[in-house]
Design a protein around this motif. Sequence first.
Motif, PDB file in Angstrom:
ATOM      1  N   THR A  44       3.226  -3.372   5.453  1.00 21.05           N
ATOM      2  CA  THR A  44       3.291  -2.728   4.143  1.00 21.05           C
ATOM      3  C   THR A  44       3.653  -3.689   3.025  1.00 21.05           C
ATOM      4  OG1 THR A  44       5.614  -2.116   4.458  1.00 21.05           O
ATOM      5  CG2 THR A  44       3.947  -0.516   5.149  1.00 21.05           C
ATOM      6  N   SER A  46       6.479  -4.533   1.995  1.00 27.23           N
ATOM      7  CA  SER A  46       7.590  -4.005   1.220  1.00 27.23           C
ATOM      8  C   SER A  46       8.800  -3.892   2.134  1.00 27.23           C
ATOM      9  CB  SER A  46       7.236  -2.632   0.652  1.00 27.23           C
ATOM     10  OG  SER A  46       8.346  -2.090  -0.008  1.00 27.23           O
ATOM     11  N   THR A  51      10.734   2.457   2.227  1.00 19.48           N
ATOM     12  CA  THR A  51       9.407   2.266   2.807  1.00 19.48           C
ATOM     13  C   THR A  51       9.457   2.488   4.310  1.00 19.48           C
ATOM     14  OG1 THR A  51       8.881   0.663   1.090  1.00 19.48           O
ATOM     15  CG2 THR A  51       7.487   0.656   3.053  1.00 19.48           C
TER      16      THR A  51
END
Length: 83
Positions: A44, A46, A51
């Motif tokens: 991702t 992140s 998240t």
Amino acid sequence: MAGAGQGRIVTCAPSLFGGGLALGKLMFTTGLAASLAAGVVALTSSPGLWTLTAVAIVCGKLVPGPHHRRVERKQAREIDRRR
């Protein structure tokens, strides 16, 4: 025998809870939890806690448990019986 099934569920719940705790501890001691988190962060891009939380929620919703499949089969049998 009213309530006969309830005792079985109540006695089963602590062992399921304990099993989940044991598996969670094993994930941390073996490093699997860190590897999974690093994989999700890389996927991702992140590193945020929210998240990781969102990915865990989505995975939990996408992977149905055995109870869900059992309910679907029961509903399918009911529909077939009505036809």
